[in-house]
Every structure is written in C-alpha cells, then in structure tokens.
Design a protein around this motif. Structure first.
Motif, PDB file in Angstrom:
ATOM      1  N   ALA A 177       0.835  -1.208   0.000  1.00 28.53           N
ATOM      2  CA  ALA A 177       0.000   0.000   0.000  1.00 28.53           C
ATOM      3  C   ALA A 177       0.874   1.264   0.000  1.00 28.53           C
ATOM      4  O   ALA A 177       0.604   2.224  -0.735  1.00 28.53           O
ATOM      5  N   GLN A 178       1.930   1.273   0.804  1.00 26.39           N
ATOM      6  CA  GLN A 178       2.799   2.446   0.854  1.00 26.39           C
ATOM      7  C   GLN A 178       3.562   2.632  -0.458  1.00 26.39           C
ATOM      8  O   GLN A 178       3.787   3.750  -0.906  1.00 26.39           O
ATOM      9  N   ILE A 179       3.955   1.518  -1.070  1.00 23.56           N
ATOM     10  CA  ILE A 179       4.634   1.596  -2.372  1.00 23.56           C
ATOM     11  C   ILE A 179       3.700   2.190  -3.419  1.00 23.56           C
ATOM     12  O   ILE A 179       4.085   3.027  -4.240  1.00 23.56           O
ATOM     13  N   GLU A 180       2.434   1.772  -3.358  1.00 16.45           N
ATOM     14  CA  GLU A 180       1.442   2.256  -4.331  1.00 16.45           C
ATOM     15  C   GLU A 180       1.170   3.751  -4.126  1.00 16.45           C
ATOM     16  O   GLU A 180       1.049   4.515  -5.090  1.00 16.45           O
ATOM     17  N   VAL A 181       1.092   4.170  -2.866  1.00 17.72           N
ATOM     18  CA  VAL A 181       0.808   5.583  -2.578  1.00 17.72           C
ATOM     19  C   VAL A 181       1.902   6.477  -3.162  1.00 17.72           C
ATOM     20  O   VAL A 181       1.616   7.544  -3.734  1.00 17.72           O
ATOM     21  N   LYS A 182       3.149   6.063  -3.068  1.00 17.21           N
ATOM     22  CA  LYS A 182       4.254   6.888  -3.573  1.00 17.21           C
ATOM     23  C   LYS A 182       4.574   6.610  -5.044  1.00 17.21           C
ATOM     24  O   LYS A 182       5.542   7.139  -5.593  1.00 17.21           O
ATOM     25  N   ASN A 183       3.771   5.705  -5.653  1.00 16.81           N
ATOM     26  CA  ASN A 183       3.922   5.407  -7.086  1.00 16.81           C
ATOM     27  C   ASN A 183       5.353   4.951  -7.390  1.00 16.81           C
ATOM     28  O   ASN A 183       5.976   5.389  -8.346  1.00 16.81           O
ATOM     29  N   LEU A 184       5.875   4.043  -6.525  1.00 17.57           N
ATOM     30  CA  LEU A 184       7.244   3.572  -6.695  1.00 17.57           C
ATOM     31  C   LEU A 184       7.276   2.335  -7.589  1.00 17.57           C
ATOM     32  O   LEU A 184       6.389   1.489  -7.522  1.00 17.57           O
ATOM     33  N   LYS A 185       8.325   2.249  -8.402  1.00 19.92           N
ATOM     34  CA  LYS A 185       8.546   1.059  -9.217  1.00 19.92           C
ATOM     35  C   LYS A 185       9.461   0.105  -8.438  1.00 19.92           C
ATOM     36  O   LYS A 185      10.310   0.548  -7.674  1.00 19.92           O
ATOM     37  N   LEU A 186       9.264  -1.199  -8.671  1.00 13.10           N
ATOM     38  CA  LEU A 186       9.973  -2.201  -7.883  1.00 13.10           C
ATOM     39  C   LEU A 186      10.763  -3.130  -8.801  1.00 13.10           C
ATOM     40  O   LEU A 186      10.241  -3.613  -9.796  1.00 13.10           O
ATOM     41  N   ALA A 187      12.043  -3.356  -8.445  1.00  8.97           N
ATOM     42  CA  ALA A 187      12.882  -4.288  -9.217  1.00  8.97           C
ATOM     43  C   ALA A 187      13.533  -5.263  -8.240  1.00  8.97           C
ATOM     44  O   ALA A 187      14.100  -4.865  -7.232  1.00  8.97           O
ATOM     45  N   MET A 188      13.400  -6.590  -8.535  1.00  7.48           N
ATOM     46  CA  MET A 188      13.995  -7.621  -7.674  1.00  7.48           C
ATOM     47  C   MET A 188      14.899  -8.508  -8.523  1.00  7.48           C
ATOM     48  O   MET A 188      14.533  -8.897  -9.629  1.00  7.48           O
ATOM     49  N   ASN A 189      16.071  -8.855  -7.959  1.00  5.70           N
ATOM     50  CA  ASN A 189      17.025  -9.702  -8.691  1.00  5.70           C
ATOM     51  C   ASN A 189      17.653 -10.700  -7.708  1.00  5.70           C
ATOM     52  O   ASN A 189      18.357 -10.313  -6.776  1.00  5.70           O
ATOM     53  N   THR A 190      17.341 -12.002  -7.894  1.00  4.64           N
ATOM     54  CA  THR A 190      17.899 -13.059  -7.023  1.00  4.64           C
ATOM     55  C   THR A 190      18.691 -14.083  -7.827  1.00  4.64           C
ATOM     56  O   THR A 190      18.893 -15.212  -7.368  1.00  4.64           O
ATOM     57  N   GLU A 191      19.142 -13.699  -9.022  1.00  5.26           N
ATOM     58  CA  GLU A 191      19.802 -14.675  -9.894  1.00  5.26           C
ATOM     59  C   GLU A 191      21.105 -15.204  -9.283  1.00  5.26           C
ATOM     60  O   GLU A 191      21.431 -16.379  -9.402  1.00  5.26           O
ATOM     61  N   ARG A 192      21.881 -14.347  -8.637  1.00  2.96           N
ATOM     62  CA  ARG A 192      23.188 -14.781  -8.117  1.00  2.96           C
ATOM     63  C   ARG A 192      23.090 -15.448  -6.742  1.00  2.96           C
ATOM     64  O   ARG A 192      24.013 -16.095  -6.294  1.00  2.96           O
ATOM     65  N   LEU A 193      21.963 -15.279  -6.056  1.00  3.56           N
ATOM     66  CA  LEU A 193      21.763 -15.932  -4.755  1.00  3.56           C
ATOM     67  C   LEU A 193      20.285 -16.274  -4.623  1.00  3.56           C
ATOM     68  O   LEU A 193      19.488 -15.462  -4.179  1.00  3.56           O
ATOM     69  N   GLY A 194      19.925 -17.501  -5.018  1.00  3.97           N
ATOM     70  CA  GLY A 194      18.519 -17.902  -4.989  1.00  3.97           C
ATOM     71  C   GLY A 194      18.080 -18.446  -3.647  1.00  3.97           C
ATOM     72  O   GLY A 194      16.907 -18.424  -3.325  1.00  3.97           O
ATOM     73  N   HIS A 195      19.030 -18.971  -2.855  1.00  9.54           N
ATOM     74  CA  HIS A 195      18.684 -19.566  -1.570  1.00  9.54           C
ATOM     75  C   HIS A 195      19.659 -19.092  -0.501  1.00  9.54           C
ATOM     76  O   HIS A 195      20.799 -18.730  -0.802  1.00  9.54           O
ATOM     77  N   LEU A 196      19.208 -19.158   0.764  1.00  9.79           N
ATOM     78  CA  LEU A 196      20.047 -18.729   1.890  1.00  9.79           C
ATOM     79  C   LEU A 196      19.670 -19.533   3.116  1.00  9.79           C
ATOM     80  O   LEU A 196      18.486 -19.816   3.346  1.00  9.79           O
ATOM     81  N   GLN A 197      20.662 -19.924   3.910  1.00 10.81           N
ATOM     82  CA  GLN A 197      20.432 -20.647   5.149  1.00 10.81           C
ATOM     83  C   GLN A 197      20.503 -19.650   6.301  1.00 10.81           C
ATOM     84  O   GLN A 197      21.572 -19.149   6.638  1.00 10.81           O
ATOM     85  N   SER A 198      19.347 -19.300   6.890  1.00  6.64           N
ATOM     86  CA  SER A 198      19.319 -18.311   7.969  1.00  6.64           C
ATOM     87  C   SER A 198      17.998 -18.432   8.714  1.00  6.64           C
ATOM     88  O   SER A 198      17.184 -19.318   8.431  1.00  6.64           O
ATOM     89  N   ASP A 199      17.784 -17.551   9.698  1.00  9.06           N
ATOM     90  CA  ASP A 199      16.521 -17.512  10.444  1.00  9.06           C
ATOM     91  C   ASP A 199      15.531 -16.649   9.663  1.00  9.06           C
ATOM     92  O   ASP A 199      15.697 -15.427   9.557  1.00  9.06           O
ATOM     93  N   GLU A 200      14.486 -17.283   9.126  1.00  7.74           N
ATOM     94  CA  GLU A 200      13.582 -16.582   8.211  1.00  7.74           C
ATOM     95  C   GLU A 200      12.773 -15.496   8.926  1.00  7.74           C
ATOM     96  O   GLU A 200      12.561 -14.407   8.381  1.00  7.74           O
TER      97      GLU A 200
END
Length: 706
Positions: A583-606
C-alpha cells in the motif's frame, strides 16, 4: 487515567480479534488449496491409477513448496517429501536425500511422528545405498526410539517393515522375525479399522517374509504354513501371489511332496503367462527340474529345464541364466552326455564367479573336470581340478580359521577354570590367616576408635566452620550477580518502554483515525468502503508487525535467545516483504525491481530476516522520491560473501549521519526510530553486518553475511 488505559486495551484486543478472524478465513482457503495440490502430487506418483509422471511431480512439488506459507511446517514437509520422491525415482539420489532430510526437519517442527517415520524409512535405505552406514544406523535407531513411545498403527507399520528388511538382509533372522510379526500385528489392526485393500495385501507380504525367514532357518513345515496363509491375503496383488505360489512349490519340494508342488506350479505357470514376470517361473522350474533329476526322471527334467532356459531368455536376468545352465549341466552329466554337460558348465561358470558363490564355483569345477575326464580331455580336467582344489582350500581355510577361533575359546575357558581353582585354594589359606589376625585387629581397633572419635569431633568443628565461610562467600557472589542482572534488566526495561512509548504512538493513532472514519461510512460508496476496510486491515497488520518486532527484539536482549536456521527461497522472501508494504509503495507510485539470480537460496533464520528486511524497506520507501525505483538484490560479492541490498532514489545522507546511524547505540530522533536499533541487534544474532552508502543519485543499504 487507569480506566482509560484498560478501555483502550480492550478496544485494541477487539480490533486484533476481528483481524484474526479475517486471517483465519484466509488460512482455511489456503489449507484447502494445499490439500488439493497434495492430491495432485499423489496422482503424479501413480496414486491410485498407477500412471507415474516423475518429471512433472518434481515441478509440482517445487510449486507446492512455493505456495506453502513458511510457518505451515506440515505441508512444507509433505511437498519436500514429494520432491525427494521425484528425484529418487529419476535416480538423483543425492538430491533425494537432501529433500528427505528437509522433509524430516519440517515434520519435526510440525511434531508429526508419522511424517518423520516416512522420511526415515526412505533415508535409511538411501544411506545404505550410498554406503553411509553410520547414518543408516542412526536413522534406524531413531525409528526404534519413535516406535517405542508412539503406538500409532501407521508409525508401527512403517518402522517395523524397514527394520525387518534390514535384519533379514543382514542375516539376523531372529530379530527380523520379531519385526515382521509386529508389522503383521499392526497391519491387521489397521485393516480391521479401515478395511482397505492395500493393508490386506501388505499382510500377505508380511506372511511371505516370515515364511522366507523360516526357510532360511530350515524349518520347512512352519514356512509352508505361512506361505499358505499369505495366499488368502494376496488376491489383489498379483506379483505377491505369484511369489507365494513359487514359495509353496519350493516348500513342498523340500518336504518331498512333489504332487503338491506340481499343483501350485501349474497355477503359477498360468498366472505368469498373463503377467509376464518369468523370473518367478524360472525359479520354480529349476526346483522341479532338479527334483526330477534326483529321482531319475531325466526326460521330465530335461523338458522342464529347457522350458526354463527359454523363459530365462525372456526375463534376461543373470541369475536366471546361471540357475538354468547349472541345472542342465548336472542333468546332462547324469545322462552321460558329457559334451553337453561341459558346454553348460562353461556357460554357468562365469555367472557363478560373478555372484561370488565359492562353494558353487568349486562344485562346478569338480563336475566340469569329471565330464572332461570322460571325454579324455586330461589337460583341461587337470587344470579344473587345480582350480577346484584352490576354491576348496579357500573354503577349508575359512572353516579352519573358524574352528581355530572356537578351539582357542575353549582353551581360554579351561585356563580360566584352572585359575579359578587355584584362587579358591589361595582364598581358603587367606581366610585361616584372617581368623588368626581378627582378634589382634579388635584390640587395636578399640584403641584406634577412641582416637578416631576425638579426631572426628575436631575435624567436624573445623569443616563446619569452613563450610559456613564458603557458604557466606558464595551467597555474597550470588548477590553481586543478582544486583548486576537487576541493573541490566532495569536498563533494558527503561530502553524498551522508551521505544514503545515513542514509536507505537504513530501506528496506534493511525489505527484510531481509521476506526473513527469507520463510524461515519454511510456517506461513502461501496468501493470507498472496501478501500477503507483494506486500509484498516493493513493498519492493523502494521501494528501487529510493529508489536512483533518489539517483542522479538526485546527477547533478543534477554538470555537463551536461539536462532533457527532454515532453507530460505530469496525470491519468496522478497515477495512476502514487499506484499506487507504494497500500500505504501502504491501511494508513492514507486517502481519495484527484484534480482535473485546470483543468490537464490540462503540458510538463515527466516523470521528475523523478514523483520530486518521489512524495517529497511520501510525506511527506503519513506525516504524515496515519488515515482522513482526501489531495488532489492541478493547476490555474492567479490570476496565470496553473501549479501542482500535495498536501494532507493532520495535525499543524499551525509557521511557523518551514516556513521551516527551505524555506530549509535540509542534512539536519537524519530527519523532513526527503534527500527534501525532492532535491525542492528538482530543482525548480530545472524552473524551479519549492516552498511549504508549514499550519493546524489541513490542510497543503498546492504546486509553482508560473514
């Protein structure tokens, strides 16, 4: 003032209850979708129509993992199990082991013993397949431990069949018998309760296993009884039924009841011609052929063994070829047709050597030499007699070694008996000497006792005084520790209440404003009402998340805070975090870009990582220019470290302000808030570091894992 606080608390509780009801409805819909997807995965496994499609199963299982919420441990276990099964059936054993282990881990979190047992059943066999004997034993020991406390039929059935097969293959027949009888007992309980055909067929398979154990123990009458019992349970399982017919043929032959063996052989032959499983038929035909050969009915033996030879060509099993060739060679030798006997012995020998049957190999060389001598092939016969002697000597050496060990054990036992006799004589002499010395000891003992009493009293007084001093010193030390802990607790409590009073005021005020508007919605259109309800839900969620962050952070300030490392899909983590702030992203009309190609998985506390990302993304949204782009990236830097970063286009942050944000240990202003403090504290728990870089174009916040 106190009444207003209580009223406000009840009002917030009602809002949370209503929000919880909405979330509960969403969970019901999600569980229904997961159940339907699980049924689809079962269908790709061939349940119930037998039409498997394992490549599609792998794809479906991965999709199931993605659609399952991270905290739904049961379905995480189920879909990881499906994925492991797909990899196992396509012979990718390492991947299968990995996902069976993940399935077991989620099953433990879900506290589902039945799912744990399912994973352990597969892992035990695969560990043995990889020669990881320690892991295989550990898996079976865990099965034994679970079965000892949880008497659920499904768990008992799964544990006992795995252990029964293991003990049988290891030659530990008594233990195998015990496990198979338990397996049959719980299958009968399950069948009586559910009346399903699978349990009935499995009971028949259990009886077959018990019969084979008695065969190996040379108890033919008992094995025959169990094979007969199995037939009535295997009517819907043709392969098992054919195995039972073959075992009945073998049992009757071992009891010299040839006519009864022929009855079941005829039934088996008719069944195999329909099913096409000729290996079972070859075994039965070889047994019958050898019986006819031993009784001198050579024409009948030749006919059935030639038929077995043709069937071995259909089955294409090496062991079938070996059994038939050996039996035919023995037949031709008895008929006097030494040329054919030599031919078939030479065909059987490589197969016997392949299966490493030393006793059989020695017999084959002897029979071959006998046939060659009758054909006047003295050199060949001599060479084969030497090979016969070699294998016989090897077997004798093993037997002699065994006898030597037994003789040595008997010798050691005799030596021990002699030593015991000598020791008894020495004890008698010592007892006489002790009686003579006893009176002297009493006299000296009386004197020593008086002295000892006096010394004991002095020593007790000294020890009591020493104990009192030590106890007082320990109490003082404990008091110092308690005072330090109390001071630390007071500091933590003061900091926590300061943060709560400062940073929860805004979300609670926002929620209150939305609720005030809710009272006057009669002037709104239905679409505006829906939008307002969505904002109300989002605001409630935001308040819940803020409270959750504070609770988790406050817990991290205490002792005994444990990190729970999970296997995290980065794309799913980014999507979940973004959805919370959509909702906050929509209010500010922000564009979103996500890139996980170099790290698709991670071992951590989710859970912790989600809180950290949500706080950092919230800051990025707040400081971003309207209409610009937000970037979320996961990757590996030049030094090989894994990292996550969030970038936004906004005002440049001066270097001195960045240093204050990163190094400050207290809340300085509303702009920094408690969020960054929580982030830094939680990242320490994850062994990760926070860094910030800013210029006129972009500000980037990065998390680097050490």
């Amino acid at each position: 003032m106190r009444i207003r606080k209580i009223t406000f608390g009840i009002w917030v509780l009602l809002v949370l209850v209503n929000t919880g009801q909405i979330l509960a409805q969403e969970k019901v819909a999600s569980d229904k979708r997961l159940r339907e997807w699980n049924i689809y995965c079962d269908k790709l496994k061939g349940i119930p129509d037998g039409k498997e499609n394992y490549p599609e199963l792998i794809k479906a299982a991965i999709e199931g993992i993605k659609m399952t919420p991270p905290d739904n441990f049961l379905y995480q276990s189920i879909f990881n199990f499906h994925l492991a099964g797909g990899y196992e059936s396509t012979y990718k054993i390492d991947s299968a082991i990995r996902y069976y282990e993940i399935s077991k881990k989620f099953a433990e979190k879900a506290k589902s013993n039945s799912r744990i047992v399912l994973a352990l059943r597969r892992l035990a066999g695969l560990y043995d397949n990889k020669q990881w004997l320690k892991k295989g034993d550990d898996a079976r020991n865990e099965l034994i431990e679970i079965a000892s406390v949880d008497k659920d039929e499904e768990i008992q059935i799964g544990a006992n069949i795995v252990l029964g097969e293991y003990y049988f293959n290891a030659g530990r027949f008594e233990k195998a018998l015990q496990r198979y009888i338990e397996y049959i007992k719980y299958l009968k309980i399950d069948y009586a309760r559910h009346n399903n055909s699978a349990s009935r067929s499995n009971i028949g398979v259990g009886y077959l296993a018990v019969g084979e154990i008695y065969q190996n123990l040379n108890r033919a009458d008992e094995s025959l009884a169990y094979f007969k019992e199995s037939v009535s349970y295997l009517s819907n399982y043709n392969e098992g039924l054919e195995t039972a017919y073959k075992d009945l043929v073998t049992s009757y032959l071992s009891l010299n009841k040839g006519d009864s063996a022929l009855v079941y052989y005829t039934v088996l032959k008719k069944s195999v011609r329909k099913s096409g499983d000729y290996t079972i038929l070859v075994d039965a035909q070889v047994e019958l052929g050898r019986m006819y050969t031993s009784k001198g009915r050579l024409d009948q033996a030749e006919k059935i063994l030639f038929e077995a030879e043709e069937n071995a060509k259909i089955s294409k099993e090496k062991e079938d070829y070996y059994l038939v060739k050996n039996a035919l060679a023995d037949l031709f030798l008895k008929q006097g047709d030494t040329k054919k006997a030599i031919k078939y012995y030479k065909q059987a020998l490589p197969l016997a050597i392949y299966f490493k049957h030393k006793g059989v190999i020695a017999t084959l060389y002897l029979n071959l030499a006998t046939a060659e001598k009758k054909e006047h092939l003295e050199n060949d016969a001599y060479n084969h007699i030497l090979l016969y002697a070699k294998y016989t000597d090897s077997l004798k050496t093993e037997s002699i070694s065994k006898n030597i060990i037994e003789m040595e054990a008997r010798f050691q036992n005799e030596v021990k008996q002699q030593r015991i006799g000598i020791l008894n004589q020495e004890n008698q002499a010592k007892n006489l000497q002790l009686k003579q010395e006893k009176s002297i000891r009493w006299l000296l003992g009386g004197t020593a006792l008086i002295s000892l009493i006096a010394l004991s009293l002095i020593y007790m007084i000294y020890k009591n005084k020493q104990k009192a001093n030590l106890l007082l010193d320990k109490k003082n030390q404990q008091l110092d520790i308690t005072n330090n802990q109390l001071a630390n607790a007071n500091q933590t409590k003061a900091k926590l209440f300061s943060i709560i009073s400062h940073d929860l005021r805004s979300p609670v005020s926002q929620l209150f404003t939305f609720l005030k508007i809710q009272q006057n919605t009669s002037q709104f259109s239905e679409e505006e009402k829906n939008k307002h309800r969505q904002k109300l839900i989002a605001s409630s969620r935001g308040l819940l998340e803020s409270m959750e962050d504070l609770l988790l952070w406050s817990k991290s300030q205490m002792e005994n805070f444990e990190i729970d490392h999970d296997f995290i899909e980065m794309e799913q983590l980014f999507e979940n975090t973004v959805s919370m702030l959509a909702a906050q992203i929509e209010v500010k009309n922000l564009k979103l870009a996500m890139n996980t190609e170099r790290l698709g998985h991670l071992q951590s506390d989710e859970n912790i990582l989600t809180i950290v990302l949500r706080n950092l993304l919230q800051n990025a949204i707040n400081n971003a220019y309207s209409g610009t782009q937000l970037s979320l990236i996961s990757g590996i830097n030049e030094t090989g470290q894994k990292y996550l970063s969030i970038s936004n286009a906004g005002d440049m942050i001066p270097e001195d302000k960045i240093a204050l944000l990163l190094n400050g240990s207290s809340v300085q202003s509303k702009s920094s808030g408690y969020g960054l403090m929580i982030v830094k504290d939680l990242l320490k728990k994850l062994n990760a570091e926070l860094s910030i870089s800013s210029n006129k174009q972009v500000t980037q916040v990065s998390i680097t894992f050490n």
